[in-house]
Structure formats: structure tokens, C-alpha cells
Design a protein around this motif. Structure first.
Motif, PDB file in Angstrom:
ATOM      1  N   ASN A  38      14.826  71.618   9.487  1.00 58.53           N
ATOM      2  CA  ASN A  38      14.963  70.213   9.100  1.00 58.53           C
ATOM      3  C   ASN A  38      13.619  69.478   9.081  1.00 58.53           C
ATOM      4  OD1 ASN A  38      14.476  69.833  11.772  1.00 58.53           O
ATOM      5  ND2 ASN A  38      16.417  68.849  12.259  1.00 58.53           N
ATOM      6  N   ARG A  49       8.170  63.329   6.267  1.00 59.00           N
ATOM      7  CA  ARG A  49       9.064  62.174   6.340  1.00 59.00           C
ATOM      8  C   ARG A  49       8.355  60.893   6.761  1.00 59.00           C
ATOM      9  NH1 ARG A  49      13.788  65.301   9.320  1.00 59.00           N
ATOM     10  NH2 ARG A  49      11.977  65.589  10.626  1.00 59.00           N
ATOM     11  N   ASN A  64      18.883  69.632   5.776  1.00 60.09           N
ATOM     12  CA  ASN A  64      18.000  68.477   5.854  1.00 60.09           C
ATOM     13  C   ASN A  64      16.612  68.851   6.372  1.00 60.09           C
ATOM     14  OD1 ASN A  64      17.132  65.836   5.834  1.00 60.09           O
ATOM     15  ND2 ASN A  64      17.835  65.489   7.933  1.00 60.09           N
TER      16      ASN A  64
HETATM   17  C1  LIG Z   1      15.942  68.749  13.798  1.00 61.03           C
HETATM   18  O1  LIG Z   1      16.648  69.804  14.438  1.00 61.03           O
HETATM   19  C2  LIG Z   1      16.427  69.849  15.836  1.00 61.03           C
HETATM   20  C3  LIG Z   1      17.085  71.112  16.371  1.00 61.03           C
HETATM   21  O2  LIG Z   1      18.283  71.399  15.684  1.00 61.03           O
HETATM   22  C4  LIG Z   1      16.992  68.573  16.470  1.00 61.03           C
HETATM   23  O3  LIG Z   1      16.767  68.588  17.869  1.00 61.03           O
HETATM   24  C5  LIG Z   1      16.281  67.373  15.865  1.00 61.03           C
HETATM   25  O4  LIG Z   1      16.842  66.172  16.364  1.00 61.03           O
HETATM   26  C6  LIG Z   1      16.400  67.391  14.360  1.00 61.03           C
HETATM   27  N1  LIG Z   1      15.581  66.315  13.834  1.00 61.03           N
HETATM   28  C7  LIG Z   1      15.996  65.496  12.872  1.00 61.03           C
HETATM   29  C8  LIG Z   1      15.055  64.428  12.487  1.00 61.03           C
HETATM   30  O5  LIG Z   1      17.079  65.623  12.313  1.00 61.03           O
END
Ligand SMILES: *[C@@H]1O[C@H](CO)[C@@H](O)[C@H](O)[C@H]1NC(C)=O
Ligand SMILES: *[C@@H]1O[C@H](CO)[C@@H](O)[C@H](O)[C@H]1NC(C)=O
Ligand SMILES: *[C@@H]1O[C@H](CO)[C@@H](O)[C@H](O)[C@H]1NC(C)=O
Ligand SMILES: *[C@@H]1O[C@H](CO)[C@@H](O)[C@H](O)[C@H]1NC(C)=O
Length: 193
Positions: free
Chosen positions: A59, A145, A192
Motif C-alpha cells: 500500500n 502520497r 491501495n
Molecule cells: C499500510 O499497510 C500497513 C500494514 O498492512 C498498515 O499498518 C498501514 O496502516 C497501511 N497504511 C495505509 C496508509 O493504509
């Protein structure tokens, strides 16, 4: 180079978009950053950019690399952005939309908006004002981002786009070129990142 952020500016140039309406459905979207690379029109560019995307996790995509300015990036430079869309039949659409910006540094800063400061800090540029002095600037990585704080349009045409960003002297001599490929997708279409 940092011209990378110019997409944001272009996406919000609603007047210009009207002459460039791709025959594609539009809606709420997310941007997938596919590639950033040197356009390689010549070997010895006064502005050399070596940036690439690195997928940190599924992501998160980061911009990494460096750029070298053999001349300062100031308002004596112009920026020409060539915006192409990918045809559903394959191939880049020829009658792409070209936008010219004079006063490169000032316009770049304006277009980058909220992304300017995080960018300048990530590359350790010694000033956040124009001009950007000569030098080599490197980043360990900056989250793409960071640009999300900008005033993007809420809807855009889904599709694949290429931006060629040519930096030129006022007499049209090319000093550097960077390309960016993105996809504008439906928010749920891909994981994402
Ligand atoms: C991205 O993924 C990680 C682990 O799955 C998660 O802890 C984190 O909050 C995510 N970040 C976003 C911005 O979605
Ligand atoms: C800049 O990046 C290029 C390509 O990754 C690399 O070959 C070069 O050594 C880097 N230059 C500096 C000064 O870090
Ligand atoms: C813009 O890019 C397209 C596709 O790469 C190319 O065919 C066209 O000649 C370019 N236009 C200008 C004005 O550079
Ligand atoms: C274009 O302008 C630059 C910077 O002012 C100068 O160094 C270069 O010689 C000029 N090139 C031509 C072909 O006039």
C-alpha cells in the motif's frame, strides 16, 4: 524530476482539459504511479534526473533516487509538458495535449502546492524558495502520497497517461526531460499502494 508533481497541476487545469477530453468514462479515482524515467533525448543534460518508484509495501510507493542540476532551476527556464493518453486499441494517442509554463521555478512551486516543502526536505535542498541552486540532491525515499494534500479534481477520466516534462531554455534548447506514467483507476480497482 520534481516535475513529477506537475501532474497535479495539470489535473486541475480544467480549461485545458476541455481540449483534451479522452473518450473514456470518468469518476472518482485513485492514481497508480507506474513509472518515472529519463526521456533520454540527449546524453549530457544540464538537468539530470535519476528517479524511480519503489514499492515499499503493497500500500505504499516511494520515489527514490537523485537529480543533478548543472544550472540552477530558476525562472529563466521554461517547462513544456506533453500529456498523452493510452488508446484502448493500444498505443499512445497522437494528438496529445501540450502545456507550456514559463517561469519554471515559480510555476513548479505553485503547482506542487503542499507537496513542495516535503519534497524539498526529502531531497535536502538547502532552500524552499526559488531558485533551486546547482547541486546533486538525493533522497532515501518519499511517499508518493505526499501529493494527496493538493487540490485535485474530484473526478477524472479513467485511463493510462504519460507525461513528458521537458525543461528548456527560453531559446527552446532542451536541458532535461523526465517522463511519468500513471494510471487513473477506480478507487477499488487495485490494492491501495
Ligand atoms: C499500510 O499497510 C500497513 C500494514 O498492512 C498498515 O499498518 C498501514 O496502516 C497501511 N497504511 C495505509 C496508509 O493504509
Ligand atoms: C544517482 O542515481 C544513479 C542511478 O541510480 C546512480 O547511478 C548514481 O550513482 C546516483 N548519484 C548520486 C550522486 O548518488
Ligand atoms: C507529445 O508526445 C507524443 C507521444 O510521445 C508525440 O507523438 C508528440 O510528437 C509530442 N508532441 C510534442 C509537441 O512534443
Ligand atoms: C540558448 O540559451 C542558453 C542559455 O541562455 C545558451 O547557453 C545557449 O547557447 C543558447 N543556445 C542557442 C542555440 O542559442
Amino acid at each position: 524530476m520534481i516535475l513529477f508533481w506537475i501532474i497535479l497541476g495539470l489535473l486541475s487545469l480544467s480549461e485545458s482539459q476541455k481540449s483534451f477530453l479522452p473518450n473514456l468514462p470518468a469518476g472518482e479515482y485513485r492514481i497508480v504511479y507506474d513509472a518515472v524515467y529519463n526521456c533520454k533525448y540527449s546524453k549530457n543534460n544540464l538537468v539530470e534526473v535519476n528517479l524511480y518508484f519503489s514499492k515499499k509495501s503493497n500500500n505504499m510507493t516511494e520515489v527514490k533516487g537523485n537529480f543533478t542540476l548543472h544550472i540552477p532551476v530558476d525562472d529563466d527556464l521554461n517547462l513544456e509538458v506533453n500529456f498523452s493518453s493510452w488508446s484502448l486499441r493500444g498505443g499512445w494517442v497522437k494528438n496529445s495535449f501540450v502545456q507550456n509554463f514559463d517561469k519554471m521555478c515559480t510555476n513548479l512551486k505553485m503547482l506542487a502546492g503542499k507537496a513542495w516543502s516535503p519534497f524539498v526536505e526529502a531531497f535536502h535542498v538547502p532552500t524552499n524558495k526559488c531558485p533551486i541552486p546547482k547541486g546533486t540532491y538525493t533522497t532515501k525515499g518519499i511517499d508518493v502520497r505526499v501529493v494527496d494534500g493538493n487540490n485535485f479534481p474530484k473526478v477524472f477520466f479513467y485511463g493510462k497517461y504519460k507525461l513528458e516534462m521537458k525543461i528548456k531554455f527560453k531559446n527552446n534548447t532542451l536541458v532535461g526531460c523526465e517522463a511519468l506514467e500513471i494510471r487513473v483507476v477506480r478507487p477499488w480497482e487495485l490494492p491501495n499502494f
